[in-house]
Design a protein around this motif. Structure first.
Motif, PDB file in Angstrom:
ATOM      1  N   HIS A  11       0.836  -1.058  -0.283  1.00 28.98           N
ATOM      2  CA  HIS A  11       0.141   0.216   0.180  1.00 28.98           C
ATOM      3  C   HIS A  11       0.924   1.244  -0.117  1.00 28.98           C
ATOM      4  N   VAL A  12       2.444   0.898   0.190  1.00 28.89           N
ATOM      5  CA  VAL A  12       2.793   1.888  -0.402  1.00 28.89           C
ATOM      6  C   VAL A  12       2.698   2.640  -1.848  1.00 28.89           C
ATOM      7  N   TYR A  31      -0.765   8.605 -10.656  1.00 25.61           N
ATOM      8  CA  TYR A  31      -0.889   7.905  -9.502  1.00 25.61           C
ATOM      9  C   TYR A  31      -1.714   6.714  -9.180  1.00 25.61           C
ATOM     10  N   ASP A  32      -0.656   5.865  -8.103  1.00 22.52           N
ATOM     11  CA  ASP A  32      -1.734   4.268  -8.054  1.00 22.52           C
ATOM     12  C   ASP A  32      -3.256   4.114  -6.799  1.00 22.52           C
ATOM     13  N   VAL A  33      -3.072   5.531  -6.394  1.00 19.12           N
ATOM     14  CA  VAL A  33      -3.459   5.307  -5.082  1.00 19.12           C
ATOM     15  C   VAL A  33      -5.057   4.598  -4.999  1.00 19.12           C
ATOM     16  N   THR A  34      -6.096   4.900  -6.265  1.00 17.10           N
ATOM     17  CA  THR A  34      -6.949   3.367  -6.285  1.00 17.10           C
ATOM     18  C   THR A  34      -6.920   2.444  -6.479  1.00 17.10           C
ATOM     19  N   GLY A  35      -5.741   1.360  -6.478  1.00 10.16           N
ATOM     20  CA  GLY A  35      -5.598   0.191  -6.811  1.00 10.16           C
ATOM     21  C   GLY A  35      -4.349   0.107  -8.943  1.00 10.16           C
ATOM     22  N   ARG A 330       2.848   6.559   2.231  1.00 10.47           N
ATOM     23  CA  ARG A 330       4.095   5.324   2.462  1.00 10.47           C
ATOM     24  C   ARG A 330       3.417   4.548   3.479  1.00 10.47           C
ATOM     25  N   ALA A 331       2.393   4.261   3.158  1.00 12.56           N
ATOM     26  CA  ALA A 331       1.808   3.914   4.306  1.00 12.56           C
ATOM     27  C   ALA A 331       2.086   3.658   6.102  1.00 12.56           C
ATOM     28  N   GLY A 332       2.474   4.846   6.409  1.00 11.50           N
ATOM     29  CA  GLY A 332       3.105   5.165   7.484  1.00 11.50           C
ATOM     30  C   GLY A 332       3.927   4.081   8.189  1.00 11.50           C
ATOM     31  N   ILE A 333       4.482   3.724   7.284  1.00  9.23           N
ATOM     32  CA  ILE A 333       6.318   2.719   7.642  1.00  9.23           C
ATOM     33  C   ILE A 333       7.664   3.750   7.758  1.00  9.23           C
ATOM     34  N   PRO A 334       8.440   3.763   9.438  1.00  4.81           N
ATOM     35  CA  PRO A 334       8.832   4.566   9.236  1.00  4.81           C
ATOM     36  C   PRO A 334       9.992   5.023   8.026  1.00  4.81           C
ATOM     37  N   ASP A 335      10.973   5.921   7.614  1.00  3.91           N
ATOM     38  CA  ASP A 335      12.195   5.531   7.029  1.00  3.91           C
ATOM     39  C   ASP A 335      12.900   4.823   7.144  1.00  3.91           C
ATOM     40  N   ASP A 336      13.748   4.363   8.561  1.00  3.02           N
ATOM     41  CA  ASP A 336      14.379   3.344   8.604  1.00  3.02           C
ATOM     42  C   ASP A 336      14.368   1.969   8.390  1.00  3.02           C
ATOM     43  N   VAL A 337      13.125   1.066   8.209  1.00  2.00           N
ATOM     44  CA  VAL A 337      12.118   0.155   7.357  1.00  2.00           C
ATOM     45  C   VAL A 337      13.336  -0.273   6.626  1.00  2.00           C
ATOM     46  N   PHE A 338      12.862   1.089   5.750  1.00  7.05           N
ATOM     47  CA  PHE A 338      13.390   0.878   4.186  1.00  7.05           C
ATOM     48  C   PHE A 338      14.686   0.456   4.148  1.00  7.05           C
ATOM     49  N   ALA A 339      15.378  -0.544   3.343  1.00  7.92           N
ATOM     50  CA  ALA A 339      16.754  -0.749   3.230  1.00  7.92           C
ATOM     51  C   ALA A 339      17.114  -0.204   2.137  1.00  7.92           C
ATOM     52  N   GLU A 340      18.731  -0.082   2.587  1.00  5.81           N
ATOM     53  CA  GLU A 340      18.922   1.002   1.596  1.00  5.81           C
ATOM     54  C   GLU A 340      20.201  -0.151   1.252  1.00  5.81           C
ATOM     55  N   PRO A 341      20.432  -0.826  -0.783  1.00  4.80           N
ATOM     56  CA  PRO A 341      21.586  -1.552  -0.700  1.00  4.80           C
ATOM     57  C   PRO A 341      23.080  -1.362  -0.559  1.00  4.80           C
ATOM     58  N   ARG A 342      24.077  -2.121  -0.312  1.00  7.87           N
ATOM     59  CA  ARG A 342      25.543  -1.665  -0.711  1.00  7.87           C
ATOM     60  C   ARG A 342      25.834  -2.096  -2.621  1.00  7.87           C
ATOM     61  N   LEU A 343      26.181  -1.450  -3.414  1.00  5.19           N
ATOM     62  CA  LEU A 343      26.384  -1.341  -4.265  1.00  5.19           C
ATOM     63  C   LEU A 343      28.429  -2.407  -4.115  1.00  5.19           C
ATOM     64  N   ILE A 344      28.019  -3.931  -4.650  1.00  2.17           N
ATOM     65  CA  ILE A 344      29.198  -4.864  -4.725  1.00  2.17           C
ATOM     66  C   ILE A 344      29.938  -5.345  -6.238  1.00  2.17           C
ATOM     67  N   ALA A 388       7.897  -2.776  -4.057  1.00  2.54           N
ATOM     68  CA  ALA A 388       8.228  -3.405  -2.176  1.00  2.54           C
ATOM     69  C   ALA A 388       8.028  -4.143  -2.175  1.00  2.54           C
ATOM     70  N   SER A 389       8.520  -5.175  -3.747  1.00  2.00           N
ATOM     71  CA  SER A 389       8.432  -6.832  -2.653  1.00  2.00           C
ATOM     72  C   SER A 389       9.967  -7.273  -2.676  1.00  2.00           C
ATOM     73  N   ILE A 390      10.583  -6.306  -2.864  1.00  2.00           N
ATOM     74  CA  ILE A 390      12.354  -6.739  -2.462  1.00  2.00           C
ATOM     75  C   ILE A 390      12.243  -6.027  -0.971  1.00  2.00           C
TER      76      ILE A 390
END
Length: 594
Positions: A11-12, A31-35, A330-344, A388-390
């Motif tokens: 729902h983000v 905008y995809d707020v309606t689905g 952002r469905a009320g999810i705090p910023d620090d929940v979302f993971a930033e990747p590391r480039l390897i 969102a899936s990742i």
């Protein structure tokens, strides 16, 4: 850390594809707020938006008319990609079907300078080819202004209304552009070149110059100028990364462009021969072509990153002041929940370095169950975007590795061609090398590595589990190719020529294509498999899924199958996305455990 349900992640919301009004005071966007994505409109300073369209099917693009009185948008049905062209009058948001024709594909082109006509291409005459049409909004039938047995688009209409730029695709990585005289019907080649080259994002400067992004005679895409009188071609901007978006002020004094620097978008402005970086743009990836207001003062863009969902932003190009125009939830999810990747980077079987983005759950220590997430294309690239899936998989306890195996774009022409035709299986070997690196680096549990991908990425999944069956503990194939022969026979006829340039042709390479098709090696599959497909898929027909599922079920192999009757090449509608994601997470939990 609080654990959020996967529905929260789905729902983000996303707001994108911004188009700025001629006055510079309004922005239309999707905008995809309606689905499903619909057209909305707001002021440039980001006030509460109005919804403009109310359909149950997705809208795929929107553009203001030059006089600001209406919008044009494109829409298909059930994911079938047979886009019709529609309009909406801004006085009362009145819908006007301009060129719907549900069994025909229309590719949007451009407005005439006075806003009374539109140019587009369509495969109405022959499903294999796209001819060029002009239609008056005052009524009457469309007029074919160019009949050509090729894949054409019309990215630009000249300011004096006399000419169109016609782009003809020879492959996905090679095209030509022509100046089409609307009075005489003559075509003038503007892109004389040898070998492979792209000429994209053309912008007229008056009636005698064209600014274009190109990699003619170069490894990477730069910005060039073409003299429309004598055809002279010269580079204005040359870099060691691809320019993947650009826009030009009407007077030609400003060129704003984005470089794809190791997957991240970096914005720059060229003005009177001098280049400066736009410093205050959020770090991430552009999701649309850049667009400048008519007076060249305001830049519109759509930007996202792993921790920032997709929104429309504006930039004052004189001061670099940047602000958010839309505020997709952002469905009320705090910023620090979302993971930033590391480039390897890891080494493959032949020593080639493969770039990849590694996502790790912050509250768990390796070794971990890992999902190798393979992008489609193959002329595409895994980039650090909001997915969102990742994000949910990482939040749920999985590590995710998104590799850019050989054949990916963004690293120059040579890298992109390292998987062509008879080199195809080298890219699959890059996936085996990814799994080896994950184990050797201590990130993955050796018996808990799954692989997941869509479209061409789905082929890579099926190929990986048939070529290296002992490596994978589970696999998820989304709208993937199981059989190159039937895929090329049944894909949309307008796509076959372009696909054969990458994969090989049935006429010349049938035996090889049969030898690498996963359907011919299903007896080697030993891990559980989940297959997802849409009935209306015009790119990879649903028969590809049916083949692999039927063959595995006949052998008693563990396979699950989800078929969506109202989807095409991917899962778009929110209820379907919720069900599909729930099943993927359940499947991965069952077989590799989070």
């Amino acid at each position: 850390m609080h654990k959020y349900d996967f529905r929260r992640f789905l729902h983000v919301r996303n707001a994108y594809a911004g188009s700025i009004s001629p006055s510079g005071k309004q922005v239309a966007f999707l905008y995809d707020v309606t689905g499903v994505p619909q057209v909305w409109i707001t002021s440039i300073d980001g006030q509460w938006p109005d919804q403009v369209t109310y359909f149950e099917e997705r809208v795929s693009g929107v553009k203001f008319s030059p006089d600001g009185s209406r919008l044009v948008f494109i829409m298909d049905a059930g994911g079938n990609e047979r886009h019709g062209i529609h309009g909406v009058l801004l006085d009362g948001y009145v819908h006007e079907p301009i060129q719907p024709e549900p069994n025909v594909i229309h590719l949007w082109g451009d407005w005439s300078p006075d806003g009374r006509r539109i140019a587009y291409t369509s495969n109405k005459r022959d499903p294999r080819f796209f001819d060029v049409y002009i239609k008056s909004l005052d009524g009457g039938d469309p007029i074919m202004v160019l009949q050509d047995d090729g894949t054409n688009s019309v990215p630009a209409w000249s300011p004096d209304a006399r000419h169109l730029i016609v782009s003809r695709s020879e492959t996905n990585l090679d095209n030509n552009i022509y100046l089409l005289d609307l009075e005489s019907g003559d075509r003038k080649l503007l892109s004389q070149h040898e070998g492979e080259a792209l000429f994209v994002s053309p912008h007229f400067i008056g009636s005698d110059r064209l600014i274009v992004a190109s990699n003619k005679d170069r490894e990477f895409v730069g910005v060039a100028e073409i003299d429309l009188n004598d055809g002279d071609f010269r580079y204005l901007i040359e870099t060691d990364w691809d320019v993947d978006s650009l826009t030009v002020s009407k007077d030609g004094s400003k060129i704003v462009y984005a470089l794809n620097e190791d997957g991240y978008s970096r914005l720059y402005i060229w003005q009177d021969g001098h280049i400066r970086a736009l410093e205050y743009i959020p770090s991430g990836v552009l999701a649309q072509q850049l667009e400048l207001s008519d007076d060249g003062s305001t830049l519109i863009l759509s930007m996202y990153s792993p921790s920032l969902n997709l929104n429309v932003w504006a930039v004052d190009v004189s001061s670099d002041r940047c602000w958010q125009v839309t505020y997709a939830g952002r469905a009320g999810i705090p910023d620090d929940v979302f993971a930033e990747p590391r480039l390897i980077r890891y080494r493959s079987f032949d020593g080639l370095e493969i770039p990849a983005f590694l996502y790790l759950p912050p509250d768990r220590e390796p070794p971990l169950p890992v999902v190798v997430h393979v992008h489609g294309g193959p002329e595409s690239q895994a980039r650090p975007i909001f997915n969102a899936s990742i994000q949910y998989l990482v939040h749920h306890g999985f590590a995710v590795l998104a590799p850019n195996v050989r054949g990916s774009t963004g690293y120059g022409k040579s890298y992109t061609h390292l998987d062509d035709v008879y080199l195809r299986m080298n890219s699959v070997a890059d996936l085996k090398a990814a799994a080896d690196w994950l184990v050797e680096s201590g990130i993955a549990q050796e018996d808990k590595i799954a692989i997941m991908g869509g479209s061409y990425g789905g082929f890579m999944v099926l190929s990986a589990i048939t070529t290296y069956p002992d490596v994978w503990a589970a696999a998820v194939d989304i709208v993937g190719i199981a059989n190159f022969v039937t895929f090329l026979e049944n894909t949309g006829p307008w796509r076959r020529k372009l696909r054969e340039a990458e994969y090989g042709s049935l006429e010349n390479d049938r035996e090889f294509l049969e030898s690498i098709s996963p359907i011919n090696h299903v007896d080697r599959i030993s891990c559980p498999l989940l297959v997802v497909h849409g009935t209306n898929d015009p790119r990879v027909p649903v028969g590809e899924a049916e083949q692999i599922v039927d063959s595995l079920r006949a052998r008693g192999t563990d396979v699950e199958y989800i078929r969506f009757e109202d989807e095409g090449h991917g899962v778009v509608k929110l209820p379907n996305r919720i069900y599909y994601t729930e099943q993927v997470v359940r499947f991965l939990d069952k077989h590799i455990g989070s």
